[in-house]
Design an enzyme around this catalytic site. Structure first.
Site, PDB file in Angstrom:
ATOM      1  CB  ALA A 204      -0.940  -0.005   1.206  1.00  0.00           C
ATOM      2  CG  ASP A 205       3.530   2.657   3.236  1.00  0.00           C
ATOM      3  OD1 ASP A 205       2.638   3.520   3.301  1.00  0.00           O
ATOM      4  OD2 ASP A 205       4.108   2.202   4.241  1.00  0.00           O
ATOM      5  CB  VAL A 206       5.394   0.057  -2.682  1.00  0.00           C
ATOM      6  CG1 VAL A 206       5.996   0.052  -4.083  1.00  0.00           C
ATOM      7  CG2 VAL A 206       6.456  -0.323  -1.660  1.00  0.00           C
TER       8      VAL A 206
ATOM      9  N   GLY B  12       3.365   5.601  -3.213  1.00  0.00           N
ATOM     10  CA  GLY B  12       4.537   6.333  -3.690  1.00  0.00           C
ATOM     11  C   GLY B  12       4.620   6.387  -5.202  1.00  0.00           C
TER      12      GLY B  12
END
Length: 426
Positions: free
Chosen positions: A184-186, A189
């Protein structure tokens, strides 16, 4: 691939002020740095990015001792300069605001309202730098009932639905499962970097900067893709299928005589070829399985039949025979196998960079391959405060005397030698 001085990156000449930490923001700014932008990473003196402490594992020095450089931090911070400034102080806030005037892009992932209280919000900085592209990455966005909440990858995977689709069904002993990396973070980004490039193109045409509002939850919902739209079209809430695919069969892992391997049949012709290799042409001729839609409807009957066939040979035998027949298949590799795979090595997805405490550090390469402006691997992830003096002198014209005065007050952190970090290593 790397760029040379005579062949600068696509974003060469752009300055990125990186006020982000952990993973989503640093992933975004690492992409921009790989593409040639100068990325100035602002970190808290003495502590730095939260992920510097997220270990073990930690990088080891030449003598084999642990340093304070965590593998997590190393994963998303190459091609950046580390500048240690205490953002909680008025003097530190002024330094950052002055750097923002010199920047083309600012990326931050503070909770909504935090930077406004410090005079570092978009509207305040826009007055001094109208061309600034200011990207805010947050858990839930700048608006809405959840805007004030903090967001972390695991929380977002749960709230955004991907965990409800990941894992084996209850009747097979499974439960809702997060992805093994901070996806989810990647992905957030990645969306942030795409948005920034779009804003850059708008600025080229108009001279205007703008505010970019990206949230982890929005990004995660966006990549529900086929499963999300299947629900919107049908109204049926999809369940967990383990390694199976909701609308393609057979498309999952199967047991061989020695280990599991992947069969990824994407059409009816490939299924016919698989059945021929497996010595079961009658399956492809059976009206229950001849067409993909029928195979999906009848997967509970078909999959056990295929598993009884695949267990008769080793994974290597199946992969060899199916590849020769044009049926997509492959191994389930662990990371040792991934990073020694000849294709991965040929495509430079494992890279080695010089590092001041370990000599060298191995990192994951960029998947971006541009013919005219290839990515750069100019610098390993920096040690905390390694570039404070250089950046503040070069961009703001501060004298040595001023820098040392700020350092004595704890407003900035100056780094003089690699062994300094070792004294604070865990």
């Amino acid at each position: 691939m790397s760029q040379s001085a005579s062949n600068p990156g696509a974003l060469s000449g752009l300055v990125v002020l990186d006020l982000s930490r952990i993973l989503a923001g640093p992933t975004c700014t690492q992409v921009l740095g790989d593409l040639g932008a100068e990325v100035i990473k602002i970190e808290r003196p003495g502590r730095g990015d939260d992920t510097r402490g997220w270990g073990p594992p930690f990088l080891k020095d030449a003598a084999g001792n642990e340093t304070a450089e965590s593998a997590y931090y190393l994963s998303s911070n190459r091609n950046k300069a580390s500048v240690a400034i205490d953002l909680a102080t008025p003097e530190g806030q002024k330094l950052i605001a002055d750097l923002a005037v010199k920047a083309d892009i600012l990326v931050e992932n503070f909770k909504v309202g935090d930077l406004k209280r410090r005079g570092l919000d978009y509207e305040t900085l826009k007055a001094r730098n109208p061309g600034l592209i200011y990207c805010s990455i947050s858990g839930f966005g700048q608006t809405g009932p959840y805007a004030h909440r903090a967001g972390y990858d695991f929380l977002i995977q749960g709230m955004g639905g991907i965990m409800s689709l990941t894992g084996f069904p209850d009747d097979e002993g499974g439960t809702e499962t997060k992805c093994g990396v901070g996806i989810a973070d990647v992905m957030c980004g990645m969306y942030a970097s795409v948005s920034i490039l779009a804003a850059l193109n708008h600025r080229h045409a108009t001279g205007e900067g703008q505010h970019v509002d990206i949230s982890l939850l929005d990004a995660q919902v966006s990549w529900l893709i086929n499963q999300g739209v299947a629900y919107l079209v049908s109204g049926d809430v999809p369940g967990r299928l383990g390694n199976g695919h909701p609308t393609i069969v057979p498309y999952e892992t199967f047991p061989a005589a020695d280990r599991s391997f992947v069969i990824a049949v994407g059409n009816d012709t490939q299924f016919q070829k698989f059945c021929e290799v497996a010595g079961a042409p009658e399956l492809a001729a059976d009206p229950l399985y001849a067409k993909n839609a029928d195979r999906v409807r009848n997967r509970k009957q078909l999959i056990p039949l295929i598993r009884r066939l695949t267990i008769e040979k080793t994974a290597a035998e199946w992969i060899s025979e199916l590849e020769n027949a044009g049926v997509p298949c492959g191994p389930v590799n662990d990371l040792q196998q991934v990073f020694s795979d000849p294709q991965i090595l040929e495509r430079a997805m494992r890279i080695t960079l010089p590092h001041p405490v370990s000599g060298t550090v191995d990192l994951i390469g960029s998947p971006i391959n541009l013919e005219k402006t290839p990515v750069t691997y100019a610098k390993a992830p920096p040690m905390l405060g390694a570039d404070t003096g250089d950046i503040l002198q070069r961009h703001l014209g501060l004298s040595d005397e001023t820098l040392h005065g700020l350092s004595e007050k704890g407003i900035v952190g100056l780094r003089t030698a690699p062994e300094d970090k070792e004294k604070s290593a865990k």
